[in-house]
Scaffold this motif. Structure first.
Motif, PDB file in Angstrom:
ATOM      1  N   PRO A  65     -11.982 -13.731  38.848  1.00  0.00           N
ATOM      2  CA  PRO A  65     -11.193 -13.620  37.613  1.00  0.00           C
ATOM      3  C   PRO A  65     -11.786 -14.381  36.418  1.00  0.00           C
ATOM      4  O   PRO A  65     -11.675 -13.928  35.281  1.00  0.00           O
ATOM      5  N   LYS A  66     -12.406 -15.521  36.665  1.00  0.00           N
ATOM      6  CA  LYS A  66     -12.954 -16.284  35.539  1.00  0.00           C
ATOM      7  C   LYS A  66     -14.104 -15.519  34.882  1.00  0.00           C
ATOM      8  O   LYS A  66     -14.237 -15.507  33.661  1.00  0.00           O
ATOM      9  N   TRP A  67     -14.946 -14.847  35.666  1.00  0.00           N
ATOM     10  CA  TRP A  67     -16.057 -14.078  35.100  1.00  0.00           C
ATOM     11  C   TRP A  67     -15.573 -12.791  34.449  1.00  0.00           C
ATOM     12  O   TRP A  67     -16.139 -12.340  33.453  1.00  0.00           O
ATOM     13  N   ILE A  68     -14.530 -12.197  34.999  1.00  0.00           N
ATOM     14  CA  ILE A  68     -13.940 -11.000  34.382  1.00  0.00           C
ATOM     15  C   ILE A  68     -13.352 -11.362  33.021  1.00  0.00           C
ATOM     16  O   ILE A  68     -13.516 -10.634  32.039  1.00  0.00           O
ATOM     17  N   THR A  69     -12.682 -12.510  32.961  1.00  0.00           N
ATOM     18  CA  THR A  69     -12.109 -12.973  31.694  1.00  0.00           C
ATOM     19  C   THR A  69     -13.205 -13.236  30.665  1.00  0.00           C
ATOM     20  O   THR A  69     -13.088 -12.826  29.500  1.00  0.00           O
ATOM     21  N   LEU A  70     -14.271 -13.896  31.072  1.00  0.00           N
ATOM     22  CA  LEU A  70     -15.377 -14.176  30.169  1.00  0.00           C
ATOM     23  C   LEU A  70     -16.037 -12.879  29.688  1.00  0.00           C
ATOM     24  O   LEU A  70     -16.321 -12.726  28.486  1.00  0.00           O
ATOM     25  N   ALA A  71     -16.257 -11.938  30.599  1.00  0.00           N
ATOM     26  CA  ALA A  71     -16.862 -10.659  30.215  1.00  0.00           C
ATOM     27  C   ALA A  71     -15.946  -9.890  29.258  1.00  0.00           C
ATOM     28  O   ALA A  71     -16.411  -9.296  28.273  1.00  0.00           O
ATOM     29  N   GLY A  72     -14.650  -9.921  29.512  1.00  0.00           N
ATOM     30  CA  GLY A  72     -13.698  -9.256  28.615  1.00  0.00           C
ATOM     31  C   GLY A  72     -13.704  -9.872  27.233  1.00  0.00           C
ATOM     32  O   GLY A  72     -13.671  -9.164  26.221  1.00  0.00           O
ATOM     33  N   PHE A  73     -13.773 -11.196  27.170  1.00  0.00           N
ATOM     34  CA  PHE A  73     -13.846 -11.875  25.878  1.00  0.00           C
ATOM     35  C   PHE A  73     -15.113 -11.478  25.122  1.00  0.00           C
ATOM     36  O   PHE A  73     -15.066 -11.211  23.918  1.00  0.00           O
ATOM     37  N   LEU A  74     -16.242 -11.448  25.820  1.00  0.00           N
ATOM     38  CA  LEU A  74     -17.496 -11.074  25.169  1.00  0.00           C
ATOM     39  C   LEU A  74     -17.472  -9.623  24.687  1.00  0.00           C
ATOM     40  O   LEU A  74     -17.999  -9.313  23.615  1.00  0.00           O
ATOM     41  N   ILE A  75     -16.847  -8.751  25.454  1.00  0.00           N
ATOM     42  CA  ILE A  75     -16.751  -7.344  25.050  1.00  0.00           C
ATOM     43  C   ILE A  75     -15.897  -7.212  23.791  1.00  0.00           C
ATOM     44  O   ILE A  75     -16.274  -6.530  22.837  1.00  0.00           O
ATOM     45  N   VAL A  76     -14.747  -7.872  23.784  1.00  0.00           N
ATOM     46  CA  VAL A  76     -13.863  -7.798  22.613  1.00  0.00           C
ATOM     47  C   VAL A  76     -14.537  -8.414  21.394  1.00  0.00           C
ATOM     48  O   VAL A  76     -14.456  -7.868  20.281  1.00  0.00           O
ATOM     49  N   SER A  77     -15.244  -9.523  21.578  1.00  0.00           N
ATOM     50  CA  SER A  77     -15.952 -10.151  20.457  1.00  0.00           C
ATOM     51  C   SER A  77     -17.050  -9.246  19.923  1.00  0.00           C
ATOM     52  O   SER A  77     -17.237  -9.126  18.707  1.00  0.00           O
ATOM     53  N   THR A  78     -17.771  -8.585  20.822  1.00  0.00           N
ATOM     54  CA  THR A  78     -18.827  -7.669  20.386  1.00  0.00           C
ATOM     55  C   THR A  78     -18.243  -6.470  19.656  1.00  0.00           C
ATOM     56  O   THR A  78     -18.794  -6.020  18.643  1.00  0.00           O
ATOM     57  N   LEU A  79     -17.133  -5.948  20.143  1.00  0.00           N
ATOM     58  CA  LEU A  79     -16.489  -4.832  19.443  1.00  0.00           C
ATOM     59  C   LEU A  79     -16.009  -5.252  18.055  1.00  0.00           C
ATOM     60  O   LEU A  79     -16.098  -4.476  17.099  1.00  0.00           O
ATOM     61  N   ALA A  80     -15.510  -6.472  17.935  1.00  0.00           N
ATOM     62  CA  ALA A  80     -15.112  -6.970  16.611  1.00  0.00           C
ATOM     63  C   ALA A  80     -16.328  -7.054  15.696  1.00  0.00           C
ATOM     64  O   ALA A  80     -16.252  -6.703  14.511  1.00  0.00           O
ATOM     65  N   GLY A  81     -17.445  -7.489  16.242  1.00  0.00           N
ATOM     66  CA  GLY A  81     -18.679  -7.538  15.451  1.00  0.00           C
ATOM     67  C   GLY A  81     -19.148  -6.163  15.022  1.00  0.00           C
ATOM     68  O   GLY A  81     -19.609  -5.974  13.891  1.00  0.00           O
ATOM     69  N   THR A  82     -19.017  -5.171  15.906  1.00  0.00           N
ATOM     70  CA  THR A  82     -19.421  -3.813  15.534  1.00  0.00           C
ATOM     71  C   THR A  82     -18.502  -3.244  14.458  1.00  0.00           C
ATOM     72  O   THR A  82     -18.938  -2.441  13.642  1.00  0.00           O
ATOM     73  N   ARG A  83     -17.260  -3.672  14.447  1.00  0.00           N
ATOM     74  CA  ARG A  83     -16.353  -3.231  13.379  1.00  0.00           C
ATOM     75  C   ARG A  83     -16.823  -3.764  12.028  1.00  0.00           C
ATOM     76  O   ARG A  83     -16.826  -3.046  11.036  1.00  0.00           O
ATOM     77  N   VAL A  84     -17.209  -5.020  11.987  1.00  0.00           N
ATOM     78  CA  VAL A  84     -17.685  -5.627  10.738  1.00  0.00           C
ATOM     79  C   VAL A  84     -18.972  -4.943  10.285  1.00  0.00           C
ATOM     80  O   VAL A  84     -19.112  -4.566   9.111  1.00  0.00           O
ATOM     81  N   VAL A  85     -19.903  -4.761  11.207  1.00  0.00           N
ATOM     82  CA  VAL A  85     -21.165  -4.106  10.874  1.00  0.00           C
ATOM     83  C   VAL A  85     -20.909  -2.669  10.419  1.00  0.00           C
ATOM     84  O   VAL A  85     -21.461  -2.220   9.412  1.00  0.00           O
ATOM     85  N   GLY A  86     -20.063  -1.947  11.150  1.00  0.00           N
ATOM     86  CA  GLY A  86     -19.738  -0.567  10.770  1.00  0.00           C
ATOM     87  C   GLY A  86     -19.090  -0.478   9.404  1.00  0.00           C
ATOM     88  O   GLY A  86     -19.406   0.400   8.607  1.00  0.00           O
ATOM     89  N   TRP A  87     -18.184  -1.399   9.108  1.00  0.00           N
ATOM     90  CA  TRP A  87     -17.530  -1.382   7.799  1.00  0.00           C
ATOM     91  C   TRP A  87     -18.558  -1.612   6.698  1.00  0.00           C
ATOM     92  O   TRP A  87     -18.516  -0.954   5.660  1.00  0.00           O
ATOM     93  N   ASN A  88     -19.456  -2.560   6.914  1.00  0.00           N
ATOM     94  CA  ASN A  88     -20.483  -2.837   5.905  1.00  0.00           C
ATOM     95  C   ASN A  88     -21.406  -1.644   5.712  1.00  0.00           C
ATOM     96  O   ASN A  88     -21.845  -1.372   4.595  1.00  0.00           O
ATOM     97  N   ILE A  89     -21.718  -0.930   6.776  1.00  0.00           N
ATOM     98  CA  ILE A  89     -22.582   0.245   6.657  1.00  0.00           C
ATOM     99  C   ILE A  89     -21.874   1.359   5.902  1.00  0.00           C
ATOM    100  O   ILE A  89     -22.428   1.964   4.995  1.00  0.00           O
ATOM    101  N   PHE A  90     -20.624   1.626   6.247  1.00  0.00           N
ATOM    102  CA  PHE A  90     -19.897   2.727   5.621  1.00  0.00           C
ATOM    103  C   PHE A  90     -19.581   2.455   4.158  1.00  0.00           C
ATOM    104  O   PHE A  90     -19.547   3.358   3.343  1.00  0.00           O
ATOM    105  N   HIS A  91     -19.312   1.218   3.822  1.00  0.00           N
ATOM    106  CA  HIS A  91     -18.853   0.898   2.470  1.00  0.00           C
ATOM    107  C   HIS A  91     -19.918   0.261   1.592  1.00  0.00           C
ATOM    108  O   HIS A  91     -19.605  -0.217   0.512  1.00  0.00           O
ATOM    109  N   ALA A  92     -21.154   0.250   2.023  1.00  0.00           N
ATOM    110  CA  ALA A  92     -22.215  -0.382   1.224  1.00  0.00           C
ATOM    111  C   ALA A  92     -22.409   0.329  -0.108  1.00  0.00           C
ATOM    112  O   ALA A  92     -22.562  -0.305  -1.137  1.00  0.00           O
TER     113      ALA A  92
END
Length: 125
Positions: A65-92
Motif C-alpha cells: 500500500p505505501k508504494w501504491i500510494t506513492l505511485a498514485g501521488f506521482l501520477i496525479v502530480s504528473t497529470l497536474a503538470g501536464t495540465r499546466v503545460v497543455g494550458w500554456n501550449i493551447f493559450h500561448a
C-alpha cells in the motif's frame, strides 16, 4: 482521473479538440489541406495516455500500500503538470495577441491625446 480528463476533453467537443492537434500554414488550427501535426500537443496527449495505462495496471505492478500510494501521488502530480503545460501550449498565441492589442490601444490613446490637445488649442481663439 479518467472522468476528469474526458470532462475537459469533451467540453468543447471531440471534433474541436481534434482540430487543435493540427496547425494550418497560417498559424491557425484545423485539419484541412496543408495542416501540420502539432507535436507538442501530441506529446502531452501521449504522456496522459501512458499515465492512464500505467494507472489502470498499477495493481499488477505494486502490492504494498505505501508504494501504491506513492505511485498514485506521482501520477496525479504528473497529470497536474501536464495540465499546466497543455494550458500554456493551447493559450500561448492568445497571450501574444493580447499583448499586441494592448500595444495598439496604447498607441491609439497617445494619438487621441495628441489630436485632442491640438484641437483644444484651436477652440480657444
Amino acid at each position: 482521473l479518467f472522468a476528469l480528463e474526458m470532462l475537459t476533453s469533451t467540453h468543447r467537443g471531440m471534433r474541436e479538440n481534434f482540430t487543435r492537434l493540427w496547425k494550418d500554414g497560417e498559424g491557425g488550427s484545423g485539419a484541412g489541406a496543408g495542416a501540420v501535426l502539432r507535436l507538442e500537443i501530441v506529446a502531452v496527449v501521449l504522456l496522459k495516455l501512458g499515465l492512464g495505462l500505467f494507472l489502470a495496471t498499477l495493481s499488477q505492478w505494486l502490492y504494498d500500500p505505501k508504494w501504491i500510494t506513492l505511485a498514485g501521488f506521482l501520477i496525479v502530480s504528473t497529470l497536474a503538470g501536464t495540465r499546466v503545460v497543455g494550458w500554456n501550449i493551447f493559450h500561448a498565441k492568445k497571450k501574444k495577441k493580447k499583448k499586441k492589442t494592448k500595444e495598439k490601444e496604447a498607441k491609439r490613446e497617445a494619438n487621441d491625446k495628441t489630436s485632442s490637445a491640438g484641437g483644444a488649442g484651436e477652440d480657444d481663439t
